[in-house]
Enzyme design. Structure first.
Site: not given
Ligand code: NAD
Ligand code: DAU
Length: 352
Positions: A132-134, A158, A162
């Site tokens: 993810t970009d997060e 989260y 990741k």
């Protein structure tokens, strides 16, 4: 054949459906069927011998070893994760278990299998990690979009879990030579999106005449990508990506949340008008998400330059398709809005 993990969730199911619509290469689909996994997403594959569903946990090493030995997949595409930021704030333990320990288990099982292959099989094997970009953190209003070299600054349980999984994947390549690829993608939307995430939640609440809960000032920016474009990006990485490389995937669609909610209201006003008035009357500002990242944006030039991938949908075409899909698939939504879903809504929104 390929092994897919998390293929009963939102993106995983879209990927399996998309894969089997363009290829006859069978898929073994390993999914634990948590609250987010739903076999209804795969109903159209019932009886299709190209799809082998296995209910199980990616942390179960024995099971994963058995699947590698039995099916000898040439690649694994790893979607399985706990994926909802709000849930990670209320209960981070499951995120560390599945996202970190689960990825570790898959990497070790994949490495064992890979080591047993002949040279040609070894060279062809791929472990594709869906991220993810997060992991890159939050951008200021004028900062450049995330490139693949952006430092990692995860801010939620989260995104931290990741980020940890991305680091494990990287290390398994660097240390052991496992042929891995990673994609870091922006916010997806489209069919089968679980109605606790922004877009399907707003559609479901609007149709039920319930408040549309916008966190904080609604000016947080996300970069939206129609889910089948994410699927085609992963197919491109699998086919042409270079082992050890990372590819950022995004739709060039930065939008503030409040604009998304207004767009959904306008589409619903057009496609299913409510005699009580515009759905926008239901917009309600609520207490912000703790640690809420302000802006994400993906620089997707590398995957375009190196692999020739670009999204097929614009935001305007994708969001219209999405609203239309939810309107004709109200039964799918209805089955999810069960007791367990209502408990989550109470946990997340009651105190806001
Ligand atoms: P989702 O929550 O809809 O689906 C996750 C799936 O994984 C479910 O089917 C669930 O049953 C399964 N699963 C969870 N724990 C498991 C375990 N221990 N063993 C086996 N299966 C398990 O998630 P999603 O939105 O489809 O996201 C899929 C992947 O893509 C995730 O890795 C996520 O981090 C990543 N991602 C998502 C987005 C997005 O916008 N949704 C964007 C970028 C990246
Ligand atoms: O950026 C990619 C990520 O996008 C993925 O890695 C995650 O798995 C996926 O869930 C998604 O995370 P977000 O936190 O961005 O998605 P969510 O749909 O939960 O929220 C989108 C934005 O909308 C976010 O700024 C929070 C806001 N929001 C969300 C909900 C559920 C609201 O304002 N109100 C809400 O009720």
């Amino acid at each position: 054949m390929i092994l897919v993990t998390g293929g009963a969730g939102f993106i995983g199911a879209n990927f399996v459906l998309d894969w089997l619509s363009v290829s006859d290469e069978p898929v073994v689909n390993l999914d634990a069927l948590t609250y987010a996994g739903n076999l209804e997403n795969l109903a159209s594959l019932k009886g299709d011998p190209r799809h082998i569903f296995v209910q199980g946990d990616i942390c179960d090493r024995e099971l994963v070893d058995r699947l590698f030995a039995e099916h000898q997949p040439r690649a694994i595409v790893h979607f399985a994760a706990e994926s909802h930021v709000d849930r990670s704030i209320h209960g981070p333990g499951d995120f560390v278990r599945t996202n970190v320990n689960g990825t570790f288990t898959l990497l070790e099982a994949a490495r064992g299998h890979w080591m047993s292959l002949e040279e040609a099989g070894k060279a062809a094997f791929r472990f594709h990690h869906v991220s993810t970009d997060e992991v890159y953190g939050s951008l200021g209003p004028n900062a450049p979009a995330f490139s693949e070299t952006k430092t990692y600054e995860p801010n939620s349980p989260y995104s931290a879990s990741k980020a940890a999984s991305d680091h494990l994947v990287r290390a398994w390549h660097h240390t052991y030579g496992l042929p891995v690829t990673t994609s870091n993608c922006s916010n997806n939307y489209g069919p089968y999106h679980f109605p606790e995430k922004l877009i399907p939640l707003m559609i479901a609440n609007a149709l039920a005449g319930k408040p549309l809960p916008v966190y904080g000032d609604g000016q947080q920016i996300r970069d939206w990508l129609y889910v089948t474009d994410h699927c085609s990006a992963i197919r491109a990485v699998l086919a042409k990506g270079t082992p050890g490389e990372v590819y950022n995937v995004g739709g060039w669609n930065e939008k503030p949340n409040i604009e998304i909610v207004h767009t959904l209201c306008a589409l619903l006003d057009e496609l299913k008008p409510d005699p009580a008035g515009s759905y926008s009357r239901l917009i309600t500002y609520v207490t912000d998400r703790p640690g809420h990242d302000r802006r994400y944006a993906i620089d997707a030039r590398k995957i375009e330059r190196e692999l020739g991938w670009r999204p097929a949908e614009t935001f305007e075409t994708g969001i219209r398709k999405t609203v239309a899909w939810y309107l004709v698939n109200q039964a799918w939504v209805g089955h999810i809005l069960s007791g367990a879903y209502r408990e989550w809504v109470d946990t997340n929104y009651a105190g806001r």
